[in-house]
Design a protein around this motif. Structure first.
Motif, PDB file in Angstrom:
ATOM      1  N   LYS A   1       0.823  -1.215   0.000  1.00 22.92           N
ATOM      2  CA  LYS A   1       0.000   0.000   0.000  1.00 22.92           C
ATOM      3  C   LYS A   1       0.855   1.262   0.000  1.00 22.92           C
ATOM      4  CE  LYS A   1      -4.068  -2.024   2.138  1.00 22.92           C
ATOM      5  NZ  LYS A   1      -4.972  -2.026   3.279  1.00 22.92           N
ATOM      6  N   LYS A   2       2.165   1.115   0.273  1.00 20.28           N
ATOM      7  CA  LYS A   2       3.051   2.277   0.322  1.00 20.28           C
ATOM      8  C   LYS A   2       4.024   2.339  -0.849  1.00 20.28           C
ATOM      9  CE  LYS A   2       2.824   2.750   5.312  1.00 20.28           C
ATOM     10  NZ  LYS A   2       3.551   2.680   6.565  1.00 20.28           N
ATOM     11  N   VAL A   3       4.269   1.218  -1.488  1.00 17.15           N
ATOM     12  CA  VAL A   3       5.223   1.156  -2.595  1.00 17.15           C
ATOM     13  C   VAL A   3       4.507   1.520  -3.901  1.00 17.15           C
ATOM     14  CG1 VAL A   3       6.812  -0.320  -3.884  1.00 17.15           C
ATOM     15  CG2 VAL A   3       6.571  -0.619  -1.417  1.00 17.15           C
ATOM     16  N   LYS A   4       5.119   2.391  -4.672  1.00 16.27           N
ATOM     17  CA  LYS A   4       4.549   2.809  -5.963  1.00 16.27           C
ATOM     18  C   LYS A   4       5.025   1.865  -7.072  1.00 16.27           C
ATOM     19  CE  LYS A   4       2.708   6.591  -4.312  1.00 16.27           C
ATOM     20  NZ  LYS A   4       1.282   6.710  -4.133  1.00 16.27           N
ATOM     21  N   VAL A   5       4.185   1.713  -8.080  1.00 12.45           N
ATOM     22  CA  VAL A   5       4.497   0.865  -9.229  1.00 12.45           C
ATOM     23  C   VAL A   5       5.826   1.277  -9.851  1.00 12.45           C
ATOM     24  CG1 VAL A   5       3.757   0.294 -11.586  1.00 12.45           C
ATOM     25  CG2 VAL A   5       2.115   0.200  -9.699  1.00 12.45           C
ATOM     26  N   ARG A   6       6.087   2.576  -9.960  1.00 10.62           N
ATOM     27  CA  ARG A   6       7.327   3.059 -10.592  1.00 10.62           C
ATOM     28  C   ARG A   6       8.578   2.546  -9.883  1.00 10.62           C
ATOM     29  NH1 ARG A   6       5.612   7.875  -8.122  1.00 10.62           N
ATOM     30  NH2 ARG A   6       4.760   8.697 -10.049  1.00 10.62           N
ATOM     31  N   GLU A   7       8.444   2.183  -8.596  1.00  9.65           N
ATOM     32  CA  GLU A   7       9.592   1.705  -7.821  1.00  9.65           C
ATOM     33  C   GLU A   7       9.935   0.244  -8.124  1.00  9.65           C
ATOM     34  OE1 GLU A   7       9.266   2.734  -3.564  1.00  9.65           O
ATOM     35  OE2 GLU A   7       7.645   4.081  -4.184  1.00  9.65           O
ATOM     36  N   VAL A   8       9.007  -0.512  -8.661  1.00  5.87           N
ATOM     37  CA  VAL A   8       9.240  -1.943  -8.871  1.00  5.87           C
ATOM     38  C   VAL A   8       9.087  -2.392 -10.319  1.00  5.87           C
ATOM     39  CG1 VAL A   8       8.571  -2.518  -6.513  1.00  5.87           C
ATOM     40  CG2 VAL A   8       6.853  -2.597  -8.318  1.00  5.87           C
ATOM     41  N   MET A   9       8.567  -1.534 -11.184  1.00  2.00           N
ATOM     42  CA  MET A   9       8.334  -1.931 -12.571  1.00  2.00           C
ATOM     43  C   MET A   9       9.659  -2.089 -13.313  1.00  2.00           C
ATOM     44  SD  MET A   9       7.020   1.559 -14.318  1.00  2.00           S
ATOM     45  CE  MET A   9       8.113   2.926 -14.644  1.00  2.00           C
ATOM     46  N   SER A  10       9.604  -2.800 -14.420  1.00  3.00           N
ATOM     47  CA  SER A  10      10.747  -2.912 -15.314  1.00  3.00           C
ATOM     48  C   SER A  10      10.559  -1.874 -16.414  1.00  3.00           C
ATOM     49  CB  SER A  10      10.797  -4.307 -15.932  1.00  3.00           C
ATOM     50  OG  SER A  10      10.976  -5.288 -14.941  1.00  3.00           O
ATOM     51  N   LYS A  11      11.594  -1.080 -16.632  1.00  4.37           N
ATOM     52  CA  LYS A  11      11.526  -0.032 -17.636  1.00  4.37           C
ATOM     53  C   LYS A  11      12.938   0.257 -18.109  1.00  4.37           C
ATOM     54  CE  LYS A  11       9.696   4.613 -18.399  1.00  4.37           C
ATOM     55  NZ  LYS A  11       8.949   5.715 -17.828  1.00  4.37           N
ATOM     56  N   PRO A  12      13.201   0.357 -19.367  1.00  2.00           N
ATOM     57  CA  PRO A  12      12.228   0.318 -20.443  1.00  2.00           C
ATOM     58  C   PRO A  12      11.717  -1.100 -20.685  1.00  2.00           C
ATOM     59  CG  PRO A  12      14.420   0.479 -21.361  1.00  2.00           C
ATOM     60  CD  PRO A  12      14.559   0.567 -19.867  1.00  2.00           C
ATOM     61  N   LEU A  13      10.532  -1.177 -21.207  1.00  2.81           N
ATOM     62  CA  LEU A  13       9.907  -2.440 -21.554  1.00  2.81           C
ATOM     63  C   LEU A  13      10.681  -3.084 -22.697  1.00  2.81           C
ATOM     64  CD1 LEU A  13       7.430  -4.337 -21.363  1.00  2.81           C
ATOM     65  CD2 LEU A  13       6.250  -2.797 -22.909  1.00  2.81           C
ATOM     66  N   VAL A  14      10.993  -4.353 -22.538  1.00  4.08           N
ATOM     67  CA  VAL A  14      11.668  -5.087 -23.604  1.00  4.08           C
ATOM     68  C   VAL A  14      10.615  -5.385 -24.672  1.00  4.08           C
ATOM     69  CG1 VAL A  14      12.979  -7.152 -24.205  1.00  4.08           C
ATOM     70  CG2 VAL A  14      13.298  -6.073 -21.966  1.00  4.08           C
ATOM     71  N   ILE A  15      10.916  -4.986 -25.901  1.00  4.35           N
ATOM     72  CA  ILE A  15       9.955  -5.106 -27.000  1.00  4.35           C
ATOM     73  C   ILE A  15      10.583  -5.884 -28.154  1.00  4.35           C
ATOM     74  CG2 ILE A  15       8.677  -3.802 -28.751  1.00  4.35           C
ATOM     75  CD1 ILE A  15       8.472  -1.501 -26.744  1.00  4.35           C
ATOM     76  N   LEU A  16       9.807  -6.773 -28.727  1.00  3.60           N
ATOM     77  CA  LEU A  16      10.199  -7.469 -29.954  1.00  3.60           C
ATOM     78  C   LEU A  16       9.217  -7.079 -31.052  1.00  3.60           C
ATOM     79  CD1 LEU A  16      11.014 -11.023 -28.557  1.00  3.60           C
ATOM     80  CD2 LEU A  16      12.640  -9.248 -29.248  1.00  3.60           C
ATOM     81  N   THR A  17       9.720  -6.970 -32.272  1.00  2.00           N
ATOM     82  CA  THR A  17       8.857  -6.536 -33.372  1.00  2.00           C
ATOM     83  C   THR A  17       8.864  -7.495 -34.555  1.00  2.00           C
ATOM     84  OG1 THR A  17      10.654  -5.217 -34.305  1.00  2.00           O
ATOM     85  CG2 THR A  17       9.133  -4.091 -32.798  1.00  2.00           C
ATOM     86  N   ASP A  18       9.663  -8.554 -34.502  1.00  6.09           N
ATOM     87  CA  ASP A  18       9.748  -9.504 -35.608  1.00  6.09           C
ATOM     88  C   ASP A  18       9.017 -10.785 -35.234  1.00  6.09           C
ATOM     89  OD1 ASP A  18      10.375 -11.218 -37.665  1.00  6.09           O
ATOM     90  OD2 ASP A  18      12.554 -11.020 -37.447  1.00  6.09           O
ATOM     91  N   LEU A  19       7.814 -10.963 -35.750  1.00  4.40           N
ATOM     92  CA  LEU A  19       7.002 -12.132 -35.422  1.00  4.40           C
ATOM     93  C   LEU A  19       7.591 -13.433 -35.958  1.00  4.40           C
ATOM     94  CD1 LEU A  19       3.454 -10.622 -35.981  1.00  4.40           C
ATOM     95  CD2 LEU A  19       4.547 -11.149 -33.808  1.00  4.40           C
ATOM     96  N   THR A  20       8.585 -13.349 -36.850  1.00  5.76           N
ATOM     97  CA  THR A  20       9.213 -14.552 -37.401  1.00  5.76           C
ATOM     98  C   THR A  20      10.512 -14.907 -36.678  1.00  5.76           C
ATOM     99  OG1 THR A  20      10.468 -13.345 -39.093  1.00  5.76           O
ATOM    100  CG2 THR A  20       8.222 -14.071 -39.677  1.00  5.76           C
ATOM    101  N   LEU A  21      10.800 -14.242 -35.582  1.00  5.86           N
ATOM    102  CA  LEU A  21      12.025 -14.486 -34.819  1.00  5.86           C
ATOM    103  C   LEU A  21      12.006 -15.888 -34.220  1.00  5.86           C
ATOM    104  CD1 LEU A  21      14.607 -13.007 -33.828  1.00  5.86           C
ATOM    105  CD2 LEU A  21      13.298 -12.343 -31.800  1.00  5.86           C
ATOM    106  N   ASP A  22      13.093 -16.639 -34.421  1.00  7.35           N
ATOM    107  CA  ASP A  22      13.222 -17.990 -33.885  1.00  7.35           C
ATOM    108  C   ASP A  22      13.051 -17.948 -32.361  1.00  7.35           C
ATOM    109  OD1 ASP A  22      14.846 -20.278 -32.639  1.00  7.35           O
ATOM    110  OD2 ASP A  22      14.836 -20.847 -34.749  1.00  7.35           O
ATOM    111  N   LEU A  23      12.353 -18.929 -31.831  1.00  4.53           N
ATOM    112  CA  LEU A  23      12.013 -18.942 -30.405  1.00  4.53           C
ATOM    113  C   LEU A  23      13.234 -18.926 -29.492  1.00  4.53           C
ATOM    114  CD1 LEU A  23       9.453 -18.835 -28.774  1.00  4.53           C
ATOM    115  CD2 LEU A  23       9.514 -21.314 -28.611  1.00  4.53           C
ATOM    116  N   ARG A  24      14.335 -19.511 -29.940  1.00  4.23           N
ATOM    117  CA  ARG A  24      15.517 -19.493 -29.064  1.00  4.23           C
ATOM    118  C   ARG A  24      16.022 -18.074 -28.866  1.00  4.23           C
ATOM    119  NH1 ARG A  24      20.818 -20.970 -32.519  1.00  4.23           N
ATOM    120  NH2 ARG A  24      19.978 -20.083 -34.412  1.00  4.23           N
TER     121      ARG A  24
END
Length: 148
Positions: free
Chosen positions: A72-95
């Motif tokens: 109730k005292k900790v803010k989201v900004r204190e624990v979130m991961s940022k920047p968000l890891v983003i992928l944009t290639d839907l054909t990227l091999d799963l490994r």
């Protein structure tokens, strides 16, 4: 029959990624997760020059509960991961998806397609995709496979 390697599009979840503001408490984020039946919330960016963030159940467990902090005292900004890891290639091999996750130390990656949010991929998505691929391969070989 030769199976093709799994790619990001095979495992990405295209469900809506609900959001929470960075100034909200972790308690509020947990309530949102409970209400929406999800374990991941997008943290919107302030403007087009800012990065997205993400808060996951892993963040809450490891950065709040495990450290004895009051949600109730900790803010989201204190624990979130940022920047968000983003992928944009839907054909990227799963490994490579798994490597991006491991190298970034995150359990969830957002997926964008043509500039728009497409979905997200988690460790569980990868595990499930590989498991199902192995299961299909056994069935194609005619090997008996019993599922519980």
């Amino acid at each position: 029959m030769t199976s093709t390697p799994l790619v990001l599009k095979d495992v990405v979840k295209t469900w809506v990624l609900h959001s929470v503001g960075p100034g909200e408490t972790v308690h509020a984020a947990m309530q949102e997760m409970l209400q929406k039946n999800c374990f991941t919330l997008l943290v919107p960016r302030k403007d087009k020059h800012d990065a997205y963030g993400i808060v996951t159940k892993k963040d809450i467990v490891s950065k709040v509960i495990a450290e004895g902090k009051d949600p109730k005292k900790v803010k989201v900004r204190e624990v979130m991961s940022k920047p968000l890891v983003i992928l944009t290639d839907l054909t990227l091999d799963l490994r490579w998806v798994a490597k991006a996750m491991a190298n970034s130390g995150v359990s969830t990656i957002a997926v964008f397609d043509k500039g728009d949010f497409y979905g997200y991929v988690t460790e569980a998505c990868i595990h499930e995709g590989v498991y199902n691929s192995l299961r299909r391969a056994k069935l194609e070989q005619g090997t008996e496979f019993v599922s519980c």
